[in-house]
Design a protein around this motif. Structure first.
Motif, mmCIF file in Angstrom:
data_model
loop_
_atom_site.group_PDB
_atom_site.id
_atom_site.type_symbol
_atom_site.label_atom_id
_atom_site.label_comp_id
_atom_site.label_asym_id
_atom_site.label_seq_id
_atom_site.Cartn_x
_atom_site.Cartn_y
_atom_site.Cartn_z
ATOM 1 N N SER A 48 0.819 -1.155 -0.008
ATOM 2 C CA SER A 48 0.157 -0.039 0.041
ATOM 3 C C SER A 48 1.063 1.268 -0.083
ATOM 4 O O SER A 48 0.808 2.230 -0.527
ATOM 5 C CB SER A 48 -1.140 0.015 1.220
ATOM 6 O OG SER A 48 -0.187 -0.083 2.335
ATOM 7 N N LEU A 52 0.768 3.742 -2.953
ATOM 8 C CA LEU A 52 0.128 5.263 -2.847
ATOM 9 C C LEU A 52 1.173 6.330 -2.372
ATOM 10 O O LEU A 52 0.707 7.402 -2.331
ATOM 11 C CB LEU A 52 -0.949 4.903 -1.843
ATOM 12 C CG LEU A 52 -2.035 3.949 -2.327
ATOM 13 C CD1 LEU A 52 -3.030 3.607 -0.967
ATOM 14 C CD2 LEU A 52 -2.865 4.335 -3.600
ATOM 15 N N SER A 58 -0.861 7.442 -8.010
ATOM 16 C CA SER A 58 -0.942 6.241 -7.283
ATOM 17 C C SER A 58 -1.453 5.046 -8.136
ATOM 18 O O SER A 58 -1.682 5.347 -9.357
ATOM 19 C CB SER A 58 -2.243 6.489 -6.422
ATOM 20 O OG SER A 58 -1.910 7.604 -5.442
ATOM 21 N N ARG A 59 -1.149 3.913 -7.679
ATOM 22 C CA ARG A 59 -1.936 2.682 -8.497
ATOM 23 C C ARG A 59 -2.937 2.203 -7.711
ATOM 24 O O ARG A 59 -3.007 2.209 -6.519
ATOM 25 C CB ARG A 59 -0.642 1.547 -8.508
ATOM 26 C CG ARG A 59 0.431 2.019 -9.369
ATOM 27 C CD ARG A 59 1.413 0.999 -9.828
ATOM 28 N NE ARG A 59 0.622 -0.550 -10.257
ATOM 29 C CZ ARG A 59 1.405 -1.353 -10.598
ATOM 30 N NH1 ARG A 59 2.862 -1.313 -10.611
ATOM 31 N NH2 ARG A 59 0.785 -2.383 -10.731
ATOM 32 N N SER A 60 -4.074 1.851 -8.407
ATOM 33 C CA SER A 60 -5.047 1.127 -8.124
ATOM 34 C C SER A 60 -4.915 -0.388 -7.343
ATOM 35 O O SER A 60 -3.901 -0.957 -7.825
ATOM 36 C CB SER A 60 -6.104 0.944 -9.138
ATOM 37 O OG SER A 60 -5.783 -0.095 -9.945
ATOM 38 N N ARG A 142 5.430 3.680 -10.887
ATOM 39 C CA ARG A 142 4.523 4.984 -10.500
ATOM 40 C C ARG A 142 5.407 6.103 -11.365
ATOM 41 O O ARG A 142 6.436 6.435 -10.957
ATOM 42 C CB ARG A 142 4.245 5.175 -9.033
ATOM 43 C CG ARG A 142 3.238 4.181 -8.558
ATOM 44 C CD ARG A 142 3.060 3.968 -7.098
ATOM 45 N NE ARG A 142 2.663 5.286 -6.748
ATOM 46 C CZ ARG A 142 3.066 5.881 -5.532
ATOM 47 N NH1 ARG A 142 3.709 5.157 -4.517
ATOM 48 N NH2 ARG A 142 2.536 7.170 -5.098
#
Length: 148
Positions: A48, A52, A58-60, A142
């Protein structure tokens, strides 16, 4: 669920009895959760932050499915390789069950016990190393800033 059938002694003699059951499947399920929940929690927290944290896009959660599946396959493959290696080495006497376990586990199942031990150790090591690599890859993937 696999190692309980290879070596029930790995769970019944190599671990404290913390659940009253004679069911191999229940015992394996219980120990599987008890011994690994914290590793999943740590991996989840690290991922996480990697997905994030910092000043990057951010990545989902959905974008982590493929890397997590890859990590699972890598961990399973490492467990198989470790188990086969441990079994071969134990069968040849190159590795052996040391004291005090060699006195607690019947000699005729030492090879199976060591096979289960190597499977578990290999999967833990693969998950730890693979999880760290995955976190770095997720963070590196990212983009800087909020540009898509």
């Amino acid at each position: 669920q696999i190692t309980i059938w290879i070596s029930p002694e790995y769970f019944t003699l190599g671990h404290p009895r913390i659940i009253e059951t004679d069911s191999p499947s229940v015992l394996a399920l219980f120990w599987g959760v008890t011994a690994t929940w914290w590793a999943g929690m740590i991996l989840g927290l690290v991922l996480s932050v990697a997905a994030l944290g910092g000043g990057r896009q951010s990545r989902s959660a959905g974008s982590l499915v493929k890397p997590l599946l890859t990590l699972m396959v890598f961990t399973a493959a490492a467990a198989v390789v470790a188990g086969v290696t441990g079994n071969l080495l134990a069968s040849r006497g190159t590795v052996y069950l040391a004291a005090p376990m060699n006195g607690r586990v019947p000699e005729e199942v030492h090879v199976e016990y060591l096979t289960a031990l190597w499977i578990h150790s290999g999967s833990y090591a693969a998950m730890a190393i693979g999880g760290i690599v995955m976190a770095f890859k997720v963070f590196a993937s990212r983009k800087h800033g909020s540009d898509p």
